[in-house]
Motif scaffolding. Structure first.
Motif, PDB file in Angstrom:
ATOM      1  N   GLY A  53      55.679   9.793  48.944  1.00 18.25           N
ATOM      2  CA  GLY A  53      56.133  10.802  49.891  1.00 18.25           C
ATOM      3  C   GLY A  53      57.501  11.353  49.542  1.00 18.25           C
ATOM      4  N   ASP A  65      57.230  19.527  62.966  1.00 16.57           N
ATOM      5  CA  ASP A  65      55.829  19.280  63.270  1.00 16.57           C
ATOM      6  C   ASP A  65      54.996  20.303  62.509  1.00 16.57           C
ATOM      7  OD1 ASP A  65      55.887  21.701  64.731  1.00 16.57           O
ATOM      8  OD2 ASP A  65      56.234  20.645  66.627  1.00 16.57           O
ATOM      9  N   ARG A  66      53.691  20.296  62.717  1.00 18.65           N
ATOM     10  CA  ARG A  66      52.807  21.156  61.921  1.00 18.65           C
ATOM     11  C   ARG A  66      53.030  22.630  62.232  1.00 18.65           C
ATOM     12  NH1 ARG A  66      49.528  18.738  58.639  1.00 18.65           N
ATOM     13  NH2 ARG A  66      49.177  16.496  58.863  1.00 18.65           N
ATOM     14  N   PRO A  69      57.363  23.436  60.628  1.00 19.14           N
ATOM     15  CA  PRO A  69      57.806  22.562  59.536  1.00 19.14           C
ATOM     16  C   PRO A  69      59.270  22.804  59.185  1.00 19.14           C
ATOM     17  CG  PRO A  69      56.449  24.338  58.681  1.00 19.14           C
ATOM     18  CD  PRO A  69      56.400  24.460  60.170  1.00 19.14           C
ATOM     19  N   VAL A 110      58.725  10.334  54.455  1.00 21.40           N
ATOM     20  CA  VAL A 110      57.654  11.160  55.000  1.00 21.40           C
ATOM     21  C   VAL A 110      56.485  11.112  54.029  1.00 21.40           C
ATOM     22  CG1 VAL A 110      56.957  13.461  55.765  1.00 21.40           C
ATOM     23  CG2 VAL A 110      59.314  12.675  56.128  1.00 21.40           C
ATOM     24  N   GLU A 113      50.914  13.202  52.892  1.00 24.12           N
ATOM     25  CA  GLU A 113      49.920  13.852  53.762  1.00 24.12           C
ATOM     26  C   GLU A 113      50.544  14.545  54.963  1.00 24.12           C
ATOM     27  OE1 GLU A 113      49.273   9.278  54.188  1.00 24.12           O
ATOM     28  OE2 GLU A 113      49.849  10.723  52.614  1.00 24.12           O
ATOM     29  N   ASP A 114      51.838  14.275  55.248  1.00 27.22           N
ATOM     30  CA  ASP A 114      52.537  14.977  56.333  1.00 27.22           C
ATOM     31  C   ASP A 114      53.402  16.103  55.798  1.00 27.22           C
ATOM     32  OD1 ASP A 114      51.411  13.368  58.298  1.00 27.22           O
ATOM     33  OD2 ASP A 114      53.019  11.883  58.171  1.00 27.22           O
ATOM     34  N   THR A 115      53.105  16.569  54.569  1.00 22.62           N
ATOM     35  CA  THR A 115      53.831  17.664  53.936  1.00 22.62           C
ATOM     36  C   THR A 115      52.830  18.588  53.250  1.00 22.62           C
ATOM     37  OG1 THR A 115      54.084  16.703  51.718  1.00 22.62           O
ATOM     38  CG2 THR A 115      55.649  15.967  53.418  1.00 22.62           C
ATOM     39  N   ARG A 125      56.165  18.292  57.819  1.00 24.18           N
ATOM     40  CA  ARG A 125      55.389  18.664  59.001  1.00 24.18           C
ATOM     41  C   ARG A 125      55.336  17.565  60.057  1.00 24.18           C
ATOM     42  NH1 ARG A 125      50.577  21.163  55.219  1.00 24.18           N
ATOM     43  NH2 ARG A 125      51.526  23.233  54.903  1.00 24.18           N
ATOM     44  N   ASP A 126      56.219  16.576  59.915  1.00 20.17           N
ATOM     45  CA  ASP A 126      56.249  15.518  60.916  1.00 20.17           C
ATOM     46  C   ASP A 126      57.631  14.889  60.916  1.00 20.17           C
ATOM     47  OD1 ASP A 126      54.933  13.784  62.863  1.00 20.17           O
ATOM     48  OD2 ASP A 126      55.200  12.196  61.377  1.00 20.17           O
ATOM     49  N   GLU A 127      58.102  14.535  62.091  1.00 20.02           N
ATOM     50  CA  GLU A 127      59.401  13.872  62.208  1.00 20.02           C
ATOM     51  C   GLU A 127      59.180  12.367  62.249  1.00 20.02           C
ATOM     52  OE1 GLU A 127      63.135  13.291  65.326  1.00 20.02           O
ATOM     53  OE2 GLU A 127      61.652  14.883  65.694  1.00 20.02           O
ATOM     54  N   PRO A 128      59.566  11.652  61.198  1.00 26.20           N
ATOM     55  CA  PRO A 128      59.330  10.206  61.180  1.00 26.20           C
ATOM     56  C   PRO A 128      60.345   9.473  62.047  1.00 26.20           C
ATOM     57  CG  PRO A 128      60.517  10.838  59.211  1.00 26.20           C
ATOM     58  CD  PRO A 128      60.240  12.119  59.966  1.00 26.20           C
TER      59      PRO A 128
END
Length: 416
Positions: A53, A65-66, A69, A110, A113-115, A125-128
């Motif tokens: 990642g 988020d999606r 981003p 991250v 798969e969240d990018t 596309r996600d805030e960890p």
């Protein structure tokens, strides 16, 4: 005549664990540790990524988020095995691989798969959560922790953690070195078709395999001539490499039972009739300056293997630092009855199977002490007490597994 318990007690009173020695890790597989093992390093040894990642700071990806981003410049790649000390610049990211060291300043990983998987610029596309997907130094084991304790038998899992903790060798109780000697002028080597009056030496092969399966180190000496002097010279020559010696054959009452004749002269090996079937003629004692245990087993193949399981295997386990008996006897319901001799413990060769609610057992072929076919089919020994002469359908017997136990076939609980 003595009981099975008396003979075994005498044997176990005469053996003890071997002196510990230091072995390389793979050579120590199956051995029992003779010391506690402390971790020399932390595990993990550095903060590393649990995912493929992007290493990010927390503030830079806040609110991602999606639908909204966050875009970050990718300033480089960090692969597993990268030894550079890297610092993450503010507002940037590093593409990072699983197991790679986390750069200073990174607060989370991250996953890809969240990018969008960008190489120069990546859309997050996600805030960890803080610390997400980072394996911290010492999360698993801290330096100085005990990773394996004295008395542990070493398998693949234990060897892995000991190696990871910084060790390349360990102090263990070594596997016993066991010399298997077969006697008889009639014996020929496996692969040679026997002529009239000749027999293939399958006993020593069987016992070597049994020793190996137990985790000990076997040496095979086959076809020693039926001469007491020759046998004693052979025995003496093997002491240099033996922690224990097993002989097969030559212990009954015949004119050419050279094992009994030769060892009786030493006065340290005793021969008895043991109240068991098969395997009544037994001998045990110690020889040489190191008091090397000698087990003299009957020559019939079934008797030899039953004697090994009943007497030799428990002793070898003790010598290896293990319990004399490992695992419980399986209690199984008899599906076909048989007779048993009065006053003797019978070790019946049986086929043991299991159902969802119980184990069940039936005889495996003919029960003569010379019959290898039934022995090969058997996967257990049913232990019939000395006071039982009739084993009936529905009786429950303790069984010692000597092979894999399968699920019962619906119609009768095993192969024909």
């Amino acid at each position: 005549m003595i009981s099975v318990e008396q003979h075994l007690e005498r044997i176990l009173a005469s053996v003890e664990p071997l002196r510990p020695s230091r072995l390389r890790l793979l050579d120590a597989q199956g051995c029992v540790l003779a010391e506690d093992i402390e971790a020399l390093v932390d595990l993990p040894g550095f903060d590393n990524s649990a995912m493929d990642g992007y290493a990010v700071g927390q503030e830079e990806v806040m609110g991602a988020d999606r639908e909204h981003p966050v875009y970050l410049d990718v300033v480089g790649d960090i692969a597993a095995g990268d030894t550079r000390r890297i610092t993450l610049p503010p507002g940037r990211t590093y593409r990072i691989m699983t197991g790679a060291p986390v750069p200073d300043g990174a607060e989370a990983i991250v996953p890809v798969e969240d990018t969008d998987g960008g190489v120069d610029v990546v859309a997050i596309r996600d805030e960890p959560l803080p610390g997400r997907h980072i394996r911290r130094t010492g999360d698993d084991v801290r330096r100085g922790d005990i990773v394996a304790r004295c008395g542990t038998r070493l398998g693949p899992r234990q060897l892995a953690v000991i190696a990871a903790a910084g060790h390349g060798d360990v102090v263990v109780i070594p596997p016993p070195r066991v010399v298997v000697i077969s006697t008889g002028d009639e014996l020929v080597e496996p692969g040679i078709l026997p002529g009239l009056g000749q027999v293939v030496d399958s006993n020593s092969l069987m016992l070597v395999a049994a020793v190996r399966e137990l985790g000990a180190l076997p040496y095979r000496v086959s076809g020693v001539a039926d001469d007491a002097e020759t046998f004693l010279r052979t025995l003496q020559s093997q002491l240099v490499r033996a922690d224990a010696i097993i002989t097969t054959g030559g212990v009954s009452m015949g004119a050419f039972d050279v094992v009994k004749e030769g060892l009786s002269r030493l006065g340290t090996v005793h021969f008895d009739q043991v109240a068991m079937q098969p395997g009544k003629p037994q001998g045990f004692g110690t020889i040489g300056r190191d008091d090397t245990p000698v087990f003299t087993l009957p020559g019939n193949p079934v008797s030899a293997l039953v004697s090994f399981e009943a007497f030799v295997a428990p002793a070898l386990r003790v010598m290896a630092g293990r319990s004399a008996r490992e695992g419980e006897l399986v209690r199984a319901t008899v599906t076909d009855g048989w007779t048993s001799p009065a006053g003797k413990v019978q070790y019946a060769r049986v086929y043991l199977t299991r159902t969802p609610t119980r184990h069940q057992v039936r005889l495996a072929g003919a029960q003569g002490s010379h019959i290898l076919g039934g022995l090969a089919e058997a996967n257990a020994l049913a232990v019939v007490p000395a006071d039982v002469t009739e084993v009936c359908v529905g009786d429950v017997l303790p069984c010692l597994p000597i092979g894999p136990v399968e699920d019962a076939r619906e119609e009768q609980g095993g192969p024909a």
